[in-house]
Design a protein around this motif. Structure first.
Motif, short mmCIF file in Angstrom:
data_model
loop_
_atom_site.label_atom_id
_atom_site.label_comp_id
_atom_site.label_asym_id
_atom_site.label_seq_id
_atom_site.Cartn_x
_atom_site.Cartn_y
_atom_site.Cartn_z
N UNK A 15 0.83 -1.21 0.00
CA UNK A 15 0.00 0.00 0.00
C UNK A 15 0.86 1.25 0.00
N UNK A 16 1.96 1.21 0.74
CA UNK A 16 2.85 2.37 0.77
C UNK A 16 3.48 2.65 -0.58
N UNK A 17 3.95 1.58 -1.25
CA UNK A 17 4.57 1.74 -2.57
C UNK A 17 3.56 2.28 -3.59
N UNK A 18 2.33 1.75 -3.58
CA UNK A 18 1.29 2.21 -4.50
C UNK A 18 0.93 3.66 -4.22
N UNK A 19 0.92 4.02 -2.96
CA UNK A 19 0.59 5.41 -2.60
C UNK A 19 1.66 6.38 -3.12
N UNK A 20 2.93 5.96 -3.12
CA UNK A 20 4.01 6.81 -3.61
C UNK A 20 3.85 7.11 -5.10
N UNK A 21 3.21 6.22 -5.85
CA UNK A 21 2.98 6.40 -7.28
C UNK A 21 1.64 7.06 -7.58
N UNK A 22 1.03 7.65 -6.56
CA UNK A 22 -0.24 8.39 -6.71
C UNK A 22 -1.35 7.56 -7.33
N UNK A 23 -1.38 6.26 -7.02
CA UNK A 23 -2.48 5.41 -7.50
C UNK A 23 -3.67 5.65 -6.60
N UNK A 24 -4.89 5.78 -7.17
CA UNK A 24 -6.09 6.05 -6.36
C UNK A 24 -6.28 5.00 -5.25
N UNK A 25 -6.87 5.42 -4.17
CA UNK A 25 -7.05 4.54 -3.00
C UNK A 25 -8.01 3.38 -3.26
N UNK A 26 -9.03 3.65 -4.13
CA UNK A 26 -10.06 2.63 -4.32
C UNK A 26 -9.50 1.31 -4.85
N UNK A 27 -8.72 1.29 -5.93
CA UNK A 27 -8.16 0.01 -6.39
C UNK A 27 -7.21 -0.61 -5.36
N UNK A 28 -6.49 0.24 -4.61
CA UNK A 28 -5.60 -0.29 -3.56
C UNK A 28 -6.43 -1.00 -2.48
N UNK A 29 -7.57 -0.39 -2.11
CA UNK A 29 -8.44 -0.96 -1.08
C UNK A 29 -9.01 -2.30 -1.54
N UNK A 30 -9.52 -2.33 -2.81
CA UNK A 30 -10.09 -3.57 -3.31
C UNK A 30 -9.04 -4.67 -3.42
N UNK A 31 -7.84 -4.27 -3.83
CA UNK A 31 -6.75 -5.25 -3.94
C UNK A 31 -6.43 -5.85 -2.56
#
Length: 329
Positions: A26-42
């Motif tokens: 989650x931290x790595x994805x957040x650094x690349x400005x990926x929206x929270x919704x796909x991160x949450x579902x993943x």
């Protein structure tokens, strides 16, 4: 739930590692400005997959524990029902258990063979020693009355030989028993007659008025017990008398003496194998086997035995002879 808690203690590193990896991802994805919704579902899908695996693995763990519990209840035969190993560690554990069980079986076979040979030897010795004892008795009987003390000691030797034979047969008592309605009077009188020489030699009176009671028992083994009790009474009684009577209320045969009695602290242990108590240590003649054999035989016969005693006031032994006929086997 207890087993689930134990399971979690066993695999706690896995969910901790899974959670740590989820946080890092989650931290790595957040650094690349990926929206929270796909991160949450993943993360949700990974969590659901992780929980499914957790419960599947727990069901296997629980089944394995139950299987081991069943095997533990049926040891040592239960080892043959061990489940197939799931990995190399399980395979090694099973191999170790099988090797230990093999060694146990070999040791048990050696032990059984040793005791069988020991039992055979002493059985042979008992039967062979009876011949010189009988010869000595004939030699000492002439001239009459001159060798009374020696005859008394020879009688004691015979009693010890009989005790050895009784001890050797205790493990096979059940197969050697024949139950029937027996005249208690005949059994008691036979034992009194057997010890008559000792009664006369010690100038002890015997009080017995006879009884018409019939016991459902094995006369040989009940006679052995009564003989052992009488032997003990004679050993520890120097004056007075030995009384034998039937307590009709409880169907108990009572053998009462006026001997030295038994200390209160010794009473709970008198039926233990090898326990001699204060009297046995003082006289240095007790083996601690006689009463142990009596208790064991009475249990096999379906009867009871108990003792009441006090120092200086004598001893009373109660042989409970009640038994249901339906218990014959």
């Amino acid at each position: 739930m207890k087993s689930f808690g134990e399971y979690l203690k066993k695999i706690w590193k896995v969910p901790v590692l899974f959670g740590l990896m989820a946080v890092i991802t989650a931290g790595v994805l957040a650094l690349y400005d990926i929206p929270c919704e796909p991160v949450f579902y993943c993360a949700l899908l990974c969590g659901a997959a992780g929980l499914a695996f957790l419960f599947w693995d727990y069901s296997k763990y629980r089944a394995k524990v139950k299987g081991l519990e069943e095997i533990a209840k049926n040891l040592p035969e239960g080892l043959e029902f061990l489940a197939e190993p799931s990995d190399k560690a399980d395979e090694l554990y099973i191999k170790i258990l099988e090797e230990l069980d093999s060694q146990r079986r070999k040791a048990e076979t050696r032990r059984r063979k040793f005791y069988e040979e020991l039992s055979d030897y002493y059985s042979m010795w008992v039967h062979q020693i009876k011949t010189p004892i009988a010869a000595l008795r004939l030699l000492l009987a002439e001239p009459e009355g001159k060798n009374q003390a020696a005859l008394d000691e020879l009688f004691k030797v015979e009693q010890y030989v009989e005790m050895v034979l009784g001890y050797l047969r205790t493990e096979e008592i059940s197969s050697d028993m024949t139950f029937s309605k027996c005249s208690l009077d005949e059994i008691v009188r036979e034992q009194i007659h057997k010890y008559a020489r000792i009664f006369v030699g010690k100038r002890l009176a015997v009080s017995y008025d006879g009884t018409e009671f019939e016991a459902l028992t094995d006369p040989k083994w009940l006679g052995f017990v009564i003989g052992q009790i009488l032997s003990n009474a004679l050993k520890y009684t120097e004056k007075g008398k030995i009384s034998i009577y039937l307590s009709q209320e409880k169907e108990e045969l009572v053998i009462e003496d006026t001997g030295i009695g038994i200390r209160e602290e010794d009473l709970p242990r008198v039926f233990e194998k090898g326990y001699t108590g204060h009297n046995g240590r003082r006289e240095n003649t007790s083996t601690g086997i006689g009463l142990y054999l009596c208790a064991k035989i009475m249990k096999k016969l379906g009867h009871t035995i108990r003792i009441e005693s006090a120092p200086g006031k004598g001893t009373r032994v109660f042989l409970g002879l009640g038994r249901k006929e339906a218990e014959i086997y």
